[in-house]
Design a protein around this motif. Sequence first.
Motif, mmCIF file in Angstrom:
data_model
loop_
_atom_site.group_PDB
_atom_site.id
_atom_site.type_symbol
_atom_site.label_atom_id
_atom_site.label_comp_id
_atom_site.label_asym_id
_atom_site.label_seq_id
_atom_site.Cartn_x
_atom_site.Cartn_y
_atom_site.Cartn_z
ATOM 1 N N PRO A 134 32.327 27.037 51.756
ATOM 2 C CA PRO A 134 31.145 27.754 52.272
ATOM 3 C C PRO A 134 30.807 27.326 53.690
ATOM 4 C CG PRO A 134 30.522 26.142 50.600
ATOM 5 C CD PRO A 134 32.003 26.229 50.564
ATOM 6 N N PHE A 135 30.239 28.247 54.449
ATOM 7 C CA PHE A 135 29.822 27.930 55.806
ATOM 8 C C PHE A 135 28.658 26.947 55.816
ATOM 9 C CE2 PHE A 135 32.042 31.944 56.625
ATOM 10 C CZ PHE A 135 32.745 31.623 57.780
ATOM 11 N N ILE A 136 27.787 27.063 54.831
ATOM 12 C CA ILE A 136 26.591 26.227 54.772
ATOM 13 C C ILE A 136 26.580 25.494 53.438
ATOM 14 C CG2 ILE A 136 24.074 26.168 54.858
ATOM 15 C CD1 ILE A 136 24.145 28.768 56.407
ATOM 16 N N LYS A 137 26.415 24.196 53.495
ATOM 17 C CA LYS A 137 26.317 23.390 52.289
ATOM 18 C C LYS A 137 24.955 22.715 52.276
ATOM 19 C CE LYS A 137 31.249 22.345 51.807
ATOM 20 N NZ LYS A 137 32.271 21.283 51.681
ATOM 21 N N LEU A 138 24.217 22.907 51.202
ATOM 22 C CA LEU A 138 22.904 22.292 51.055
ATOM 23 C C LEU A 138 22.972 21.199 50.006
ATOM 24 C CD1 LEU A 138 20.519 25.393 51.081
ATOM 25 C CD2 LEU A 138 21.069 23.860 52.965
ATOM 26 N N SER A 139 22.144 20.218 50.169
ATOM 27 C CA SER A 139 22.083 19.128 49.199
ATOM 28 C C SER A 139 21.615 19.666 47.857
ATOM 29 C CB SER A 139 21.109 18.058 49.689
ATOM 30 O OG SER A 139 20.968 17.037 48.723
ATOM 31 N N GLY A 140 22.382 19.365 46.835
ATOM 32 C CA GLY A 140 22.045 19.817 45.489
ATOM 33 C C GLY A 140 22.581 21.178 45.149
ATOM 34 N N PHE A 141 23.067 21.937 46.161
ATOM 35 C CA PHE A 141 23.613 23.278 45.890
ATOM 36 C C PHE A 141 25.104 23.146 45.660
ATOM 37 C CE2 PHE A 141 25.383 27.392 46.866
ATOM 38 C CZ PHE A 141 24.485 28.243 46.268
ATOM 39 N N GLY A 142 25.498 23.155 44.388
ATOM 40 C CA GLY A 142 26.914 23.001 44.065
ATOM 41 C C GLY A 142 27.430 21.612 44.310
ATOM 42 N N GLY A 143 26.542 20.680 44.640
ATOM 43 C CA GLY A 143 27.005 19.341 44.956
ATOM 44 C C GLY A 143 27.441 18.552 43.752
ATOM 45 N N GLY A 144 27.099 19.014 42.566
ATOM 46 C CA GLY A 144 27.468 18.263 41.373
ATOM 47 C C GLY A 144 28.825 18.608 40.829
ATOM 48 N N ARG A 145 29.589 19.395 41.556
ATOM 49 C CA ARG A 145 30.900 19.827 41.055
ATOM 50 C C ARG A 145 31.787 18.627 40.767
ATOM 51 N NH1 ARG A 145 33.559 24.633 41.262
ATOM 52 N NH2 ARG A 145 31.878 25.517 42.487
ATOM 53 N N GLU A 146 31.722 17.601 41.634
ATOM 54 C CA GLU A 146 32.583 16.445 41.456
ATOM 55 C C GLU A 146 31.907 15.343 40.644
ATOM 56 O OE1 GLU A 146 32.017 17.832 44.467
ATOM 57 O OE2 GLU A 146 33.922 18.885 44.712
ATOM 58 N N ASN A 147 30.609 15.080 40.916
ATOM 59 C CA ASN A 147 29.979 13.913 40.306
ATOM 60 C C ASN A 147 29.227 14.222 39.022
ATOM 61 O OD1 ASN A 147 27.737 15.230 41.197
ATOM 62 N ND2 ASN A 147 27.272 13.832 42.871
ATOM 63 N N CYS A 148 29.134 15.475 38.632
ATOM 64 C CA CYS A 148 28.435 15.826 37.398
ATOM 65 C C CYS A 148 29.302 16.768 36.578
ATOM 66 C CB CYS A 148 27.088 16.476 37.716
ATOM 67 S SG CYS A 148 26.138 16.911 36.239
ATOM 68 N N PRO A 149 30.146 16.238 35.724
ATOM 69 C CA PRO A 149 31.039 17.119 34.957
ATOM 70 C C PRO A 149 30.266 17.976 33.965
ATOM 71 C CG PRO A 149 31.191 14.856 34.175
ATOM 72 C CD PRO A 149 30.350 14.813 35.419
ATOM 73 N N HIS A 150 30.671 19.223 33.896
ATOM 74 C CA HIS A 150 30.159 20.158 32.892
ATOM 75 C C HIS A 150 31.319 20.458 31.944
ATOM 76 C CE1 HIS A 150 27.080 20.505 35.917
ATOM 77 N NE2 HIS A 150 26.353 21.276 35.132
ATOM 78 N N VAL A 151 31.249 19.947 30.734
ATOM 79 C CA VAL A 151 32.391 20.005 29.820
ATOM 80 C C VAL A 151 31.991 20.772 28.572
ATOM 81 C CG1 VAL A 151 33.500 17.913 30.664
ATOM 82 C CG2 VAL A 151 31.746 17.735 28.913
ATOM 83 N N PRO A 152 32.937 21.504 27.967
ATOM 84 C CA PRO A 152 32.608 22.320 26.785
ATOM 85 C C PRO A 152 32.383 21.466 25.550
ATOM 86 C CG PRO A 152 34.953 22.473 27.297
ATOM 87 C CD PRO A 152 34.333 21.697 28.411
ATOM 88 N N ALA A 153 31.318 21.779 24.826
ATOM 89 C CA ALA A 153 30.953 20.983 23.651
ATOM 90 C C ALA A 153 31.907 21.190 22.491
ATOM 91 C CB ALA A 153 29.525 21.331 23.220
ATOM 92 N N ARG A 154 32.721 22.259 22.520
ATOM 93 C CA ARG A 154 33.594 22.546 21.382
ATOM 94 C C ARG A 154 34.812 21.620 21.329
ATOM 95 N NH1 ARG A 154 34.322 26.652 25.092
ATOM 96 N NH2 ARG A 154 36.414 26.855 25.966
ATOM 97 N N LYS A 155 35.024 20.779 22.371
ATOM 98 C CA LYS A 155 36.180 19.893 22.405
ATOM 99 C C LYS A 155 35.735 18.455 22.177
ATOM 100 C CE LYS A 155 39.458 20.716 25.312
ATOM 101 N NZ LYS A 155 40.246 20.896 26.551
ATOM 102 N N ALA A 156 36.443 17.750 21.283
ATOM 103 C CA ALA A 156 36.106 16.363 20.980
ATOM 104 C C ALA A 156 36.269 15.471 22.203
ATOM 105 C CB ALA A 156 36.979 15.858 19.829
ATOM 106 N N THR A 157 37.260 15.767 23.047
ATOM 107 C CA THR A 157 37.461 14.960 24.252
ATOM 108 C C THR A 157 36.274 15.074 25.195
ATOM 109 O OG1 THR A 157 38.689 16.821 25.212
ATOM 110 C CG2 THR A 157 39.970 15.092 24.131
ATOM 111 N N SER A 158 35.608 16.230 25.203
ATOM 112 C CA SER A 158 34.431 16.400 26.054
ATOM 113 C C SER A 158 33.276 15.533 25.560
ATOM 114 C CB SER A 158 34.011 17.863 26.077
ATOM 115 O OG SER A 158 35.044 18.683 26.566
#
Length: 868
Positions: A591-615
């Motif tokens: 993106p041309f513009i990156k704001l704090s907190g906007f999509g910033g959790g892609r690396e440091n905040c995993p969003h994992v599916p609850a249907r998998k035991a590994t998650s």
Amino acid sequence: MAEPRVEIESLHFSVGILGITGGSLLLLVNDYAHTSRNDLIPNTALGVLLIIIAVLLAYSGVRRSLSHTPLFVSLCLSISALWFGSGLVYILVGEGVVKGEAGLRTAMVPGLAAFTLTLLIVGVVGVLQRQVVLSIIAFAISLACAHQIAGLFDVSFGMGASAANYLLVCLVGAYFGSGRLLSYITRGKVQPPGTGLQKKSKLTPSQAQERNDAIIVGLVMNLLSASVFACPLLGVVPQLTSGLVPWLWTAGVFQLGVCILSYRAMDTLAATFYGFTAVLKFAEGYSLLLRDFNYVLYSPVPFPTVFSVLFFILALFSTQKSLAEGLYQLFYVAYCIAIAAQPLGFFQAGTQGVQAAIFVASALMLLVTLQNMVSPWRVPTGEGLLRAALTHTSHFTLRPHDKDLHAPYLGYSKYADAEVLGHGCSVLAAFAISATVGASGPLNVLILPWAVVSGGALQLLCGSVAFARGKTLESTAFILYGIMWTVWGLTRFGGLYGDTRGFNVAVGIICFMLFNCFVTAGALFLSKAWFAYALTFQLILISFLLDAVNALPYGYDIGVTIIFGLVSFYCFLANLFNSSFQTPQLPLGDPFIKLSGFGGGRENCPHVPARKATSVQQIAEILKNGGTCGMPTDTVYVLVAACNRPDAVEKAYKAKLHAQDRPMSLWISSIKQLEPARHLINPILWDFMEAAWPSSISMVIPRGPWMDLFGLGESAKYIGTPQSIAIRNPDCTVATHLIDLVGPIATMSANPTGEADTTHHNQVYAKLGDKVDGVLCDGPSPENIASTVIDCTKIDSGNIGFFRVGVIPKSQVLQIFEEVQKKHMMGQVNPTFEPDVLDPSEKKMEEPMTEMAHPVELGPVKEEDESL
């Protein structure tokens, strides 16, 4: 309570079989009473009834399309398409649009011929798989269609043979469908002989996961449209007429359904292919319709050529599924080239010859694909050849094709990504309007269906899928552009625009331009490719505006449509390439513009599916290391921290603004986690916990030294109040499994104080931002209201109260408590329990009651208010 899945599927199966029986009975009666001079049922009424039954069959087939029953789905949806198309033809006959026996024969024979072959193939595969009932129905209706064709060519042949076949369908279908319905009503207690469903699939789990049952119907629709154009070439019918339009548009509608079901099955390549072929079906029907109104249609060269390029690229990428599928799609490359080769388009002999080849290829693909779907013994189609070839090179790495491939970052979706089709349709629409409209009028040029169907209807479909995936800006853009293509296409190329020019026409375009300015600004935060896509569409809108006020410079519209088409083509190719290959990747740009907190959790905040035991294990490790995470429950989403990590509990408590008056609650996975403190808990309270949990019931109990067992340390002050604490054992498999791995957890609602409850995992990170270290994703909450909160601080005196009545009703809680009290009427007391000695004056003050002074009508309380 929801019905068990097997019973629901049995009901849909019964509805499908009984629907086929009802339609067969209708045709049986009509065919037996049919004479050359008289029809028992008027054609219009017969057509309407067939369409109603076809819709019912389509519902049943769609509901079963993801239940691993491809034979039933193929049979049900094929017969639905047969009767839907036939019903439309009968209506045209009844209204005088199709005239005479010759007109009826020309309109009916191509469609009946296609379904005769289709149902014959379904019956053969059913015999091989020992599906007796489905095979009998398929063979009988196939023979009925063949006899109907014979009766249309020779009146003396009559319709008795066709009626006899429908009689067989009625007898078999009535017995089997009624038997399945009876089994559903009695919950399996009464099941007539021979009406049982196959309990175990013959396929391996990997085969079942890879299967997309809907593509069978897509192949049938390709067979149908090919039959319409091949029959005049082979001399089966004298010419193409408007009576064949119902078959072509039926094929188009059903292929749009196949497109949606393919996205539901996480099959992007199939969804894109059948979305493209649906455009062809509507264009074919449009050309036939206008030809009867004496319009001399011609097809400009640019967009069929561009369509052939799109089909060719799609065919190349489809070889990763199977070599046969890639080769099959090459027939449509040849078809589009044939359309572009001569100005007559769909009416030239070369185009119809390619359609004859597609008819044969579709029949073979239908037979092979259906057999491979229902049998563990597969006919070789070249599956895995591309993957095997790429293992010898380090330059290309294919992505593993499972359901997690299309899992969105901040979302859980039942649909695959639709951007490939959306951008491909933008390419088609852009190059379609680059064709110059002649002086004879816009209808003479074959532009309208390409602009309205590909740019309009399919863009709206892609926008709806993007919305279901939580992609807000993408869905807004596709829906906005789809509306614009539809309005402009109908106005400019549908004959509504005429020669009118003026500011009144331009007002709507200016509104679209303003909306697109917001989309373009939002694309600055998404990617460079999306920004270029939105910006170049603004140039398209400017050309529309200039044309509306009669100030369009020569060549400007063609120039900007080519620019927009090229940008869309790059987005189409990049999304297709990146979804197929893990490395390398075609860049879409940051993106041309990156704001704090906007999509910033892609690396440091995993969003994992609850249907998998590994998650669940991954989130458990985050909690063990002192992190805070969002978690689904049996009610709404909550923010959790491990009790044995006091620093994490304090972090979670301070994550919410103004939460000082909202204490946290304690959750356990089972009452066994309280076993070490059992001697400190009132026996009535203990038995009440055992009887009420796991459930959506939170209990406010007296605070005590038993809390020291959980390692809370100084952070214990954040849980509950100095006098009491809320404790709960949730009725949620994911939550209890996570607590089993971590130990008791401290929880509070995953939303800032004063805001609504968090009912989707998308909202967890959106509301709490970088204050959360992980999110366990399980889609929308099963309930939109929180738990029931009970005051158990005076349970030793036989009293409970209600702070909030939530998911569990008050009467159910009181019933559980009364049953527990009955067990203690004989004075059963835990000898190891030592209650605090109460002052005699306090004992006198206690009044027997079943409900505290706190009224139930306190209003809704959030999950965070479960502690006192």
